[in-house]
Enzyme design. Structure first.
Site, PDB file in Angstrom:
ATOM      1  N   LYS A  88       1.303  -1.262  -0.005  1.00 26.88           N
ATOM      2  CA  LYS A  88       0.165   0.104  -0.036  1.00 26.88           C
ATOM      3  C   LYS A  88       1.314   1.457   0.128  1.00 26.88           C
ATOM      4  O   LYS A  88       0.675   2.373  -0.563  1.00 26.88           O
ATOM      5  CB  LYS A  88      -1.033  -0.229   1.157  1.00 26.88           C
ATOM      6  N   HIS A 126     -10.819 -27.767 -34.714  1.00 27.03           N
ATOM      7  CA  HIS A 126     -11.358 -27.507 -34.287  1.00 27.03           C
ATOM      8  C   HIS A 126     -11.954 -27.831 -33.667  1.00 27.03           C
ATOM      9  O   HIS A 126     -12.621 -27.211 -32.735  1.00 27.03           O
ATOM     10  CB  HIS A 126     -12.040 -26.541 -35.766  1.00 27.03           C
TER      11      HIS A 126
END
Length: 524
Positions: A150, A284
């Site tokens: 932070k 595919h």
């Protein structure tokens, strides 16, 4: 009371005066501590980390000296103290914070080096009890990491040994740590704690043995940056731990579409792990030919015979070590990917001759390792259990007057395994554990059957004496009638239609054996 925000984060290089080190993984600890000491940094540490540093004759201050409070509760409470967190959270570019530190007699800490208790590794042990698991939940470590991250404008935070080298280089070259590097470290820190908490939350969700927990927590590291996604204008990456399952040891890096094809191929071959030598060809994400044979070369020839056009540029997967005979047969056409548990030296030498072909070693099965399947949709995601079931004839019901023969049973089970991996509506015709025709992705089940028959005829394959598998029930008797006209002698399907009696009557009329599985295998 709300904290007054700074108008702008300071971006100046950071000088390290004090560092707090508390690590579970002590890899690279001593070189880092030595570098910090040589740079004049005061070292503060805890427990085993302090002992390790001290054993290298590097001066270090115990955390209890800083806090004035002893480590307590078997080390559960060490760093959770205002003297630690005020030093981490102070904005040293902001004079009121400096004034308050002076009043509190607290000095800033500009570097935190922390990695966490190995919770994920601990709970991976099947014998791990909740008592052991909860003892491996780190509290002080994440708190320090989050505080430092932070306040990255004023503090550096290291959470993994892999970061040490770059940090040491910066410190030696500049005697400071630059802003962009601190920002990058903060991002890694927050991702690290988020991943850690996700695993803890997932563990507690599993304790309740719920099918669908109240919160979905997915935390996956990026495994590979991809050139593009399904299409060149789409950016993409793959996340997770794919190297645990596969090793692409020859050819170009796998693409987005390659990963989709691989996923389909690995899921199908997982259903044939205990079968005789089996080969499947994909295009595919859809199987265009699957077969089982006495050896892989025979299995390939039978699978390829199903559809001799689609396999060009396709994906081949086998369930046995790939030998030279099978490799020679497969090498007669260009296949983009070949997947096998292993490759003989001769097979590998031959297949490596095509530079663009990818060779993939299957390191472990996907069966049993996937507990959930996810699919992103608008507003979130869908989650479901994977469709892994053991296909056994004794679990199914013969609903016709005629029982299937032994050969028909083998073919029915084979076709039922295959149809699960064909997009719905799906129909598979098979004979002697070879797909004869595959109909995929049609809005009508009859049309799927017609396409399967047409493809078989196009390849010169007869549908006489085949079995037919349907991923879902036949809603009308015409589907079974069409199968009978095509020469099929047995049918396997879930059953469950309101017209099941009509369908069974049609099967009996044509002397077909029909099996109801009670399970549907939709695939969308």
């Amino acid at each position: 009371m709300a904290v007054k925000p700074l108008d702008k984060l300071p971006e100046e290089p950071l000088t390290i005066n004090r560092a707090l080190l508390s690590v579970s993984d002590k890899t690279g600890l001593i070189p880092l501590a030595k570098t910090l000491h040589e740079a004049g940094v005061e070292l503060i540490s805890t427990g085993g980390t302090a002992r390790k540093i001290r054993s290298a004759d590097i001066p270090v201050t115990d955390i209890s000296e800083l806090t004035g409070f002893p480590e307590s509760l078997d080390g559960r409470v060490k760093t959770l103290h205002p003297r630690v967190h005020a030093g981490l959270l102070a904005r040293t570019s902001y004079q009121p914070d400096l004034d308050e530190l002076k009043k509190l007699n607290v000095k800033p800490i500009e570097l935190v080096v922390v990695n966490l208790y190995p919770f994920k590794e601990t709970v991976a042990d099947p014998d791990c009890s909740p008592a052991t698991a909860t003892e491996n939940i780190d509290i002080g470590g994440p708190t320090m990491i989050r505080a430092a991250a932070k306040n990255f404008a004023h503090v550096s935070v290291l959470t993994a040994p892999g970061q040490y080298e770059h940090f040491i280089r910066q410190l030696k070259e500049h005697n400071t740590v630059d802003f962009e590097f601190r920002k990058a470290l903060a991002r890694e820190a927050f991702n690290h704690t988020a991943n850690y908490d996700a695993h803890i939350a997932d563990y507690f969700n599993r304790l309740f043995e719920e099918d669908n927990p109240p919160q979905l927590n997915i935390s996956l590291p990026k495994s590979q940056e991809l050139r593009y996604g399904e299409n060149p204008h789409q950016k993409a990456a793959v996340y997770g731990n794919q190297p645990a399952f596969i090793d692409c040891f020859h050819g170009k890096k796998l693409s987005y579409n390659n990963y989709l094809d691989l996923d389909s191929a690995l899921n199908l071959i997982a259903d044939f792990e205990e079968s005789a030598p089996t080969c499947a060809i994909f295009k595919h994400t859809v199987p265009c030919g699957v077969a089982t044979g006495q050896n892989l070369a025979t299995a390939w020839e039978k699978a390829f015979a199903t559809d001799t056009k689609s396999p060009f540029g396709g994906i081949v997967v086998v369930n046995r070590p790939l030998d030279i005979e099978a490799a020679k047969a497969i090498d007669e056409i260009f296949t983009e990917i070949i997947i096998a548990p292993s490759f003989s030296d001769e097979a590998e030498t031959l297949l490596r001759q095509k530079k663009k072909r990818r060779l993939v070693r299957l390191k472990q099965s996907v069966r049993g390792t996937q507990t959930r399947h996810f699919r992103s949709i608008f507003g979130g995601a869908l989650s479901q259990q994977p469709d892994f079931v053991t296909e056994r004839m004794e679990d199914y019901e013969v609903v016709t007057e005629r029982e299937p023969t032994e050969q028909e049973i083998r073919d029915l089970l084979f076709a039922w395994k295959v149809v699960k991996h064909v997009k719905s509506n799906a129909i598979v015709y098979a004979r002697k554990e070879q797909t004869i025709g595959i109909g995929t992705g049609q809005t009508s089940r009859v049309e799927a059957s017609e396409i399967a028959i047409a493809k078989a005829e196009e390849e010169g394959l007869s549908t006489e004496h085949t079995v037919i598998a349907s991923d879902a029930f036949f809603p009308f008797a015409d589907g079974v009638e069409a199968a009978a006209k095509a020469g099929s002698t047995a049918v396997i399907q879930p059953g469950g239609s309101i017209r099941d009696e009509e369908v069974i009557k049609m099967a009996n009329k044509h002397n077909l054996a029909m099996v109801f599985t009670g399970k549907r295998h939709f695939r969308h």
